[in-house]
Design a protein around this motif. Structure first.
Motif, PDB file in Angstrom:
ATOM      1  N   SER A 154      72.960 -41.367  17.339  1.00  0.00           N
ATOM      2  CA  SER A 154      74.328 -41.806  17.090  1.00  0.00           C
ATOM      3  C   SER A 154      74.550 -41.886  15.587  1.00  0.00           C
ATOM      4  O   SER A 154      73.619 -42.104  14.826  1.00  0.00           O
ATOM      5  CB  SER A 154      74.572 -43.200  17.682  1.00  0.00           C
ATOM      6  N   PHE A 155      75.782 -41.682  15.183  1.00  0.00           N
ATOM      7  CA  PHE A 155      76.170 -41.948  13.803  1.00  0.00           C
ATOM      8  C   PHE A 155      77.154 -43.105  13.849  1.00  0.00           C
ATOM      9  O   PHE A 155      78.262 -42.941  14.343  1.00  0.00           O
ATOM     10  CB  PHE A 155      76.818 -40.728  13.163  1.00  0.00           C
ATOM     11  N   GLY A 156      76.731 -44.244  13.363  1.00  0.00           N
ATOM     12  CA  GLY A 156      77.577 -45.430  13.482  1.00  0.00           C
ATOM     13  C   GLY A 156      77.805 -45.717  14.956  1.00  0.00           C
ATOM     14  O   GLY A 156      76.869 -45.811  15.740  1.00  0.00           O
ATOM     15  N   ARG A 157      79.087 -45.770  15.348  1.00  0.00           N
ATOM     16  CA  ARG A 157      79.384 -46.056  16.751  1.00  0.00           C
ATOM     17  C   ARG A 157      79.497 -44.766  17.571  1.00  0.00           C
ATOM     18  O   ARG A 157      79.610 -44.797  18.781  1.00  0.00           O
ATOM     19  CB  ARG A 157      80.694 -46.855  16.845  1.00  0.00           C
ATOM     20  N   LYS A 158      79.497 -43.627  16.873  1.00  0.00           N
ATOM     21  CA  LYS A 158      79.704 -42.355  17.550  1.00  0.00           C
ATOM     22  C   LYS A 158      78.392 -41.831  18.132  1.00  0.00           C
ATOM     23  O   LYS A 158      77.469 -41.485  17.410  1.00  0.00           O
ATOM     24  CB  LYS A 158      80.262 -41.350  16.554  1.00  0.00           C
ATOM     25  N   VAL A 159      78.345 -41.778  19.480  1.00  0.00           N
ATOM     26  CA  VAL A 159      77.149 -41.256  20.147  1.00  0.00           C
ATOM     27  C   VAL A 159      77.249 -39.737  20.180  1.00  0.00           C
ATOM     28  O   VAL A 159      78.182 -39.183  20.756  1.00  0.00           O
ATOM     29  CB  VAL A 159      77.048 -41.808  21.583  1.00  0.00           C
ATOM     30  N   VAL A 160      76.319 -39.045  19.535  1.00  0.00           N
ATOM     31  CA  VAL A 160      76.364 -37.584  19.508  1.00  0.00           C
ATOM     32  C   VAL A 160      75.414 -37.006  20.560  1.00  0.00           C
ATOM     33  O   VAL A 160      75.805 -36.171  21.365  1.00  0.00           O
ATOM     34  CB  VAL A 160      76.031 -37.043  18.104  1.00  0.00           C
ATOM     35  N   LEU A 161      74.162 -37.451  20.559  1.00  0.00           N
ATOM     36  CA  LEU A 161      73.222 -37.026  21.597  1.00  0.00           C
ATOM     37  C   LEU A 161      72.923 -38.227  22.481  1.00  0.00           C
ATOM     38  O   LEU A 161      72.613 -39.308  21.996  1.00  0.00           O
ATOM     39  CB  LEU A 161      71.924 -36.487  20.975  1.00  0.00           C
ATOM     40  N   GLY A 168      77.900 -24.825  23.578  1.00  0.00           N
ATOM     41  CA  GLY A 168      78.662 -26.063  23.595  1.00  0.00           C
ATOM     42  C   GLY A 168      79.783 -25.956  22.590  1.00  0.00           C
ATOM     43  O   GLY A 168      79.724 -25.143  21.667  1.00  0.00           O
ATOM     44  N   GLY A 169      80.803 -26.778  22.772  1.00  0.00           N
ATOM     45  CA  GLY A 169      81.974 -26.725  21.899  1.00  0.00           C
ATOM     46  C   GLY A 169      81.642 -27.176  20.484  1.00  0.00           C
ATOM     47  O   GLY A 169      80.566 -27.704  20.218  1.00  0.00           O
ATOM     48  N   SER A 170      82.593 -26.969  19.582  1.00  0.00           N
ATOM     49  CA  SER A 170      82.412 -27.420  18.217  1.00  0.00           C
ATOM     50  C   SER A 170      82.311 -28.945  18.194  1.00  0.00           C
ATOM     51  O   SER A 170      83.056 -29.622  18.878  1.00  0.00           O
ATOM     52  CB  SER A 170      83.589 -26.998  17.345  1.00  0.00           C
ATOM     53  N   GLY A 171      81.374 -29.443  17.445  1.00  0.00           N
ATOM     54  CA  GLY A 171      81.218 -30.892  17.324  1.00  0.00           C
ATOM     55  C   GLY A 171      80.512 -31.518  18.506  1.00  0.00           C
ATOM     56  O   GLY A 171      80.483 -32.742  18.643  1.00  0.00           O
ATOM     57  N   SER A 172      79.908 -30.686  19.400  1.00  0.00           N
ATOM     58  CA  SER A 172      79.242 -31.269  20.568  1.00  0.00           C
ATOM     59  C   SER A 172      77.814 -31.726  20.234  1.00  0.00           C
ATOM     60  O   SER A 172      77.132 -32.291  21.085  1.00  0.00           O
ATOM     61  CB  SER A 172      79.214 -30.267  21.717  1.00  0.00           C
ATOM     62  N   GLY A 173      77.358 -31.483  19.015  1.00  0.00           N
ATOM     63  CA  GLY A 173      76.035 -31.974  18.626  1.00  0.00           C
ATOM     64  C   GLY A 173      74.949 -30.919  18.639  1.00  0.00           C
ATOM     65  O   GLY A 173      73.761 -31.247  18.638  1.00  0.00           O
ATOM     66  N   LYS A 174      75.349 -29.642  18.627  1.00  0.00           N
ATOM     67  CA  LYS A 174      74.350 -28.570  18.640  1.00  0.00           C
ATOM     68  C   LYS A 174      73.521 -28.577  17.359  1.00  0.00           C
ATOM     69  O   LYS A 174      72.290 -28.536  17.400  1.00  0.00           O
ATOM     70  CB  LYS A 174      75.030 -27.202  18.819  1.00  0.00           C
ATOM     71  N   SER A 175      74.218 -28.659  16.224  1.00  0.00           N
ATOM     72  CA  SER A 175      73.481 -28.669  14.960  1.00  0.00           C
ATOM     73  C   SER A 175      72.625 -29.921  14.826  1.00  0.00           C
ATOM     74  O   SER A 175      71.510 -29.865  14.291  1.00  0.00           O
ATOM     75  CB  SER A 175      74.448 -28.588  13.778  1.00  0.00           C
ATOM     76  N   VAL A 176      73.144 -31.039  15.323  1.00  0.00           N
ATOM     77  CA  VAL A 176      72.374 -32.285  15.256  1.00  0.00           C
ATOM     78  C   VAL A 176      71.077 -32.146  16.051  1.00  0.00           C
ATOM     79  O   VAL A 176      70.012 -32.585  15.617  1.00  0.00           O
ATOM     80  CB  VAL A 176      73.231 -33.475  15.759  1.00  0.00           C
ATOM     81  N   THR A 177      71.167 -31.485  17.217  1.00  0.00           N
ATOM     82  CA  THR A 177      69.956 -31.260  18.019  1.00  0.00           C
ATOM     83  C   THR A 177      68.910 -30.482  17.219  1.00  0.00           C
ATOM     84  O   THR A 177      67.740 -30.862  17.154  1.00  0.00           O
ATOM     85  CB  THR A 177      70.307 -30.466  19.300  1.00  0.00           C
TER      86      THR A 177
HETATM   87  N1  LIG Z   1      75.009 -36.537   8.892  1.00  0.00           N
HETATM   88  C1  LIG Z   1      76.015 -36.906   9.728  1.00  0.00           C
HETATM   89  N2  LIG Z   1      76.625 -38.094   9.562  1.00  0.00           N
HETATM   90  C2  LIG Z   1      77.618 -38.478  10.388  1.00  0.00           C
HETATM   91  N3  LIG Z   1      78.079 -37.748  11.404  1.00  0.00           N
HETATM   92  C3  LIG Z   1      77.520 -36.559  11.628  1.00  0.00           C
HETATM   93  C4  LIG Z   1      76.460 -36.066  10.799  1.00  0.00           C
HETATM   94  N4  LIG Z   1      76.088 -34.847  11.252  1.00  0.00           N
HETATM   95  C5  LIG Z   1      76.892 -34.593  12.312  1.00  0.00           C
HETATM   96  N5  LIG Z   1      77.742 -35.607  12.546  1.00  0.00           N
HETATM   97  C6  LIG Z   1      78.721 -35.670  13.643  1.00  0.00           C
HETATM   98  O1  LIG Z   1      78.084 -35.282  14.821  1.00  0.00           O
HETATM   99  C7  LIG Z   1      78.949 -34.498  15.635  1.00  0.00           C
HETATM  100  C8  LIG Z   1      78.240 -33.244  16.065  1.00  0.00           C
HETATM  101  O2  LIG Z   1      78.054 -32.408  14.945  1.00  0.00           O
HETATM  102  P1  LIG Z   1      77.349 -30.999  15.018  1.00  0.00           P
HETATM  103  O3  LIG Z   1      76.026 -31.143  15.666  1.00  0.00           O
HETATM  104  O4  LIG Z   1      77.364 -30.444  13.635  1.00  0.00           O
HETATM  105  O5  LIG Z   1      78.321 -30.161  15.931  1.00  0.00           O
HETATM  106  P2  LIG Z   1      78.168 -28.640  16.412  1.00  0.00           P
HETATM  107  O6  LIG Z   1      77.887 -28.704  17.873  1.00  0.00           O
HETATM  108  O7  LIG Z   1      79.487 -28.009  16.137  1.00  0.00           O
HETATM  109  O8  LIG Z   1      77.064 -28.028  15.632  1.00  0.00           O
HETATM  110  C9  LIG Z   1      80.199 -34.253  14.820  1.00  0.00           C
HETATM  111  O9  LIG Z   1      81.231 -35.058  15.339  1.00  0.00           O
HETATM  112  C10 LIG Z   1      79.847 -34.677  13.430  1.00  0.00           C
HETATM  113  O10 LIG Z   1      80.952 -35.285  12.824  1.00  0.00           O
END
Ligand SMILES: Nc1ncnc2c1ncn2[C@@H]1O[C@H](COP(=O)(O)OP(=O)(O)O)[C@@H](O)[C@H]1O
Ligand SMILES: [Mg+2]
Lengths: 259, 257
Positions: B14-21, B38-47
């Motif tokens: 999570s980033f702050g309150r935002k749960v990404v994975l 997955g769609g844009s912003g779905s957390g692919k790059s974060v994974t």
């Molecule tokens: N370093 C970070 N700090 C805060 N939020 C982040 C960070 N990296 C990604 N996010 C948030 O995580 C979500 C997923 O991002 P990302 O994995 O880049 O999406 P995508 O699936 O398009 O690759 C986005 O909403 C983005 O704003």
């Protein structure tokens, strides 16, 4: 939110910042003293930080020496007897102890600190720092350490040269504008040059070299948010390095000359 | 049973309150090419960044070759990353270095090879992605986006990694160049028997380069299976995504994307 809460929150975020900077500093130092060393990069940074800063520092210290001679003459012209000695003393002392290191430090902060922050900041926001990690290269080792090593080693050399040029500036004004006897002026300059003063100046130089490069690296490394973030990092690096230089300058002076 | 090259178990971030994975499970077997869609912003790059150690997951387990890689030391991470190549979304080339120095970077800085020894290998890898010696002497700033991606690909495969990651390899380039990149990815992974993990929202690309597809939605893998089964997947989310329909179960978080 009450005022107390606001102050408390500010204080906490300040402590957090101090902790973050301290950690960054310690990790940076640990990479500066451990192998492997990228000599090629250190050499390039020494050119960048030292060699290319020479003109700026030569000009600043030259004019600082000149104006010192001029102003102290106006102050002392009433008892012109022995003015050579007094003016030479003022110029040598102020340049080697204070003005040489501080002016050079501030100039390098503006010229080098900002460019380090912009370069590393751009690398951060374009994922080049992430790319370094995936290529099994530690960014501290590859980016931070060479710059800090170059800053700490080249600034003393720069400031030594700046000292000489500053004293020369005083000499030019004293001899060609105020009509002093060149031999006498040079002799009193030499008599007033103490190793202790020069060494203090060089200690300051090394510390300022560390602060400028560290702040540039820290601000760049932690920058985020695209071009705007890099801009902010650049400004912050110059402002924080300049303030730290002035504070540390006082502290080092107090340590060496305080009673 | 063979050990997966990469295995994720219940990874959360999570980033702050935002749960990404929110509990991602995924396996990449040796020699397999897996695509996460997955769609844009779905957390692919974060994974990807969690697997690479650029981000630390809040909880869950990530293993590479059966070794846990969450929270390991920098030097252990360097060892792990020596087996890995990564093509970044924007290529992330070092703009202070020439093209060949970029391609040779993992060999010189990462593996400590001499510049003279690394140069021919870099030129060979650049030739593999269709870039000649003249281009090798240029700097990244002089290249087009498609060329930069190819240099990034050469840099990623220069150390003959066992695992290669591709972050949106075809995004932002024209379809023909995209297809060239797809073919290069297939060549680079098949020929060296490397395992590949690609993230994309380009379905044509996903079909072309993958053995297996996994769909990331709302922080979870909602469907995973062999590429040829995706058209008959019984998940309405997958069906909506691969057919590119506006109507369906996928909630667009427009504020986040
Ligand atoms: N370093 C970070 N700090 C805060 N939020 C982040 C960070 N990296 C990604 N996010 C948030 O995580 C979500 C997923 O991002 P990302 O994995 O880049 O999406 P995508 O699936 O398009 O690759 C986005 O909403 C983005 O704003
Ligand atoms: Mg992405």
């Amino acid at each position: 939110m009450s005022a107390v809460q606001t102050v408390g929150r500010l204080f906490l975020s300040f402590l957090e910042l101090v902790g973050e900077v301290t950690l960054f500093t310690l990790v940076s130092i640990s990479h500066c003293v451990r192998r492997p060393f990228y000599f090629r990069l250190i050499g390039r940074q020494m050119m960048e930080i030292g060699y290319y800063s020479l003109p700026v520092i030569a000009l600043t210290t030259l004019f600082a020496g000149m104006v010192l001679a001029l102003q102290s003459y106006t102050g002392f012209q009433r008892n012109a007897v022995g003015a050579e000695g007094v003016i030479a003393e003022i110029v040598v002392l102020s340049i080697t102890r204070e003005l040489g290191p501080v002016l050079a430090g501030l100039m390098v902060a503006a010229r080098v600190g900002s460019s380090i922050a912009a370069e590393i900041g751009t690398m951060r926001v374009t994922e080049q720092i992430d790319a370094l990690v995936t290529l099994s290269t530690n960014p501290f080792k590859y980016l931070v350490a060479p710059r800090i090593i170059a800053g700490v080693t080249t600034l003393p050399i720069l400031i030594l040269i700046g000292d000489i040029i500053g004293v020369l500036g005083g000499y030019i004004v004293a001899v060609y504008k105020l009509g002093f006897n060149p031999t006498l002026y040079l002799k009193s300059s030499w008599d007033n040059l103490f190793l202790e003063d020069v060494v203090t100046g060089l200690v300051k130089a090394a510390v300022f070299g560390f602060v400028v490069t560290l702040m540039g690296c820290y601000q760049g490394y932690t920058s985020r948010g695209g071009a705007q973030g890099v801009g902010a990092a650049t400004i912050n690096s110059v402002v924080s390095a300049s303030i730290l230089i002035l504070i540390l300058n006082y502290l080092i002076s107090a340590m060496f000359f305080g009673t | 049973m063979t050990t997966p090259k990469i295995s994720l178990r219940n990874v959360t971030k999570s980033f702050g309150r935002k749960v990404v994975l929110d509990g991602v499970d995924l396996d990449v077997m040796p020699g397999e090419s897996v695509v996460i869609i997955g769609g844009s912003g779905s957390g692919k790059s974060v994974t990807l960044k969690c697997i690479l150690g650029l981000l630390t997951p809040d909880s869950g387990e990530i293993e590479i070759d059966g070794e846990s890689v969450v929270g390991i030391s920098d030097s252990d991470r360097e060892h792990i990353n020596a087996k890995i190549g990564m093509l970044f979304q924007s290529a992330a080339l070092f703009d202070s270095l020439t093209v060949w120095e970029n391609a040779a970077f993992g060999l010189i800085a990462g593996k400590g090879m001499s510049r003279t020894a690394a140069r021919p290998i870099a030129l060979e890898k650049l030739a593999l992605v269709g870039l000649d010696e003249k281009i090798a002497m240029m700097t990244p700033a002089d290249l087009s986006v498609g060329m930069r991606k190819r240099v990034g690909l050469a840099r990623a495969v220069a150390t003959d990694p066992e695992i290669i990651f591709f972050d949106e390899p075809t995004t932002g380039i024209d379809p023909i160049m995209g297809d060239i990149i797809n073919e290069l990815i297939v060549d680079c992974t098949r020929e060296t028997h490397a395992s590949g993990l690609t993230i994309t929202h380009d379905m044509a690309s996903a079909r072309k380069i993958s053995d297996k597809i996994a769909m990331l939605y709302k922080g979870k893998i909602v469907w995973a299976g062999p590429t040829e089964e995706i058209d008959t997947a019984d998940s309405p989310i997958v069906q909506q995504f691969i057919n590119g329909q506006a109507e369906g179960p996928i909630e667009l978080d427009i504020s986040a994307a």
